[in-house]
Scaffold this motif. Structure first.
Motif, PDB file in Angstrom:
ATOM      1  N   THR A  16       1.021  -1.192  -0.051  1.00  0.00           N
ATOM      2  CA  THR A  16       0.132   0.046  -0.124  1.00  0.00           C
ATOM      3  C   THR A  16       0.919   1.135   0.336  1.00  0.00           C
ATOM      4  N   ALA A  21       0.167  -4.730   3.855  1.00  0.00           N
ATOM      5  CA  ALA A  21      -1.037  -5.093   4.295  1.00  0.00           C
ATOM      6  C   ALA A  21      -0.632  -6.677   4.318  1.00  0.00           C
ATOM      7  N   VAL A  39      -3.522  -4.226   8.295  1.00  0.00           N
ATOM      8  CA  VAL A  39      -3.451  -3.261   7.215  1.00  0.00           C
ATOM      9  C   VAL A  39      -2.909  -1.904   7.967  1.00  0.00           C
ATOM     10  N   GLU A  44      -6.611   1.912   6.589  1.00  0.00           N
ATOM     11  CA  GLU A  44      -7.969   1.175   7.275  1.00  0.00           C
ATOM     12  C   GLU A  44      -9.288   2.070   6.687  1.00  0.00           C
ATOM     13  N   GLY A  49      -8.158  -4.183   3.284  1.00  0.00           N
ATOM     14  CA  GLY A  49      -8.174  -5.520   3.916  1.00  0.00           C
ATOM     15  C   GLY A  49      -9.176  -6.462   3.026  1.00  0.00           C
TER      16      GLY A  49
END
Length: 87
Positions: A16, A21, A39, A44, A49
Motif C-alpha cells: 500500500t 498489508a 493493514v 484502514e 483488507g
C-alpha cells in the motif's frame, strides 16, 4: 498492486501507499487457516483488507486449498461473502 503470496513467510501481501498489508495463514494439510490480518493504520477503512483477503482466498482456492477463517476480519469477510465458506 496485486496480492502476492509469500510462501516463505506463510502470508499474502498487498503493498500500500503506507506499507504492507498482510494476511497470515497456517497450512494444515489441504487447509489454510487464516490467523491474522493487518493493514497499515493510514489505510484502514479504504477496502484494502477486503481486497487483500479476497485475493488471498481466491489464490488459496485456485491452488486446491480449503479456507478456514480464524481471525475476526476473515470470519467477517466470509460471513459477508458466503461463496468463500467451506463449511
Amino acid at each position: 498492486m496485486p496480492v502476492k503470496h509469500n510462501v516463505d513467510l506463510s502470508r499474502y501481501e498487498l503493498e500500500t501507499q503506507h506499507g504492507m498489508a498482510i494476511a497470515v495463514y497456517r497450512q494444515q494439510g489441504d487447509r489454510l487457516v487464516f490467523t491474522h490480518t493487518e493493514v497499515p493504520p493510514e489505510d484502514e477503512g479504504q477496502g484494502i483488507g477486503s481486497r487483500l483477503v479476497r485475493g488471498a482466498l481466491d489464490d488459496a482456492r485456485r491452488n486446491g486449498f480449503k479456507i478456514v477463517p480464524a481471525c475476526s476480519f476473515v470470519v467477517d469477510f466470509v460471513r459477508r461473502h458466503p461463496e468463500y465458506s467451506d463449511g
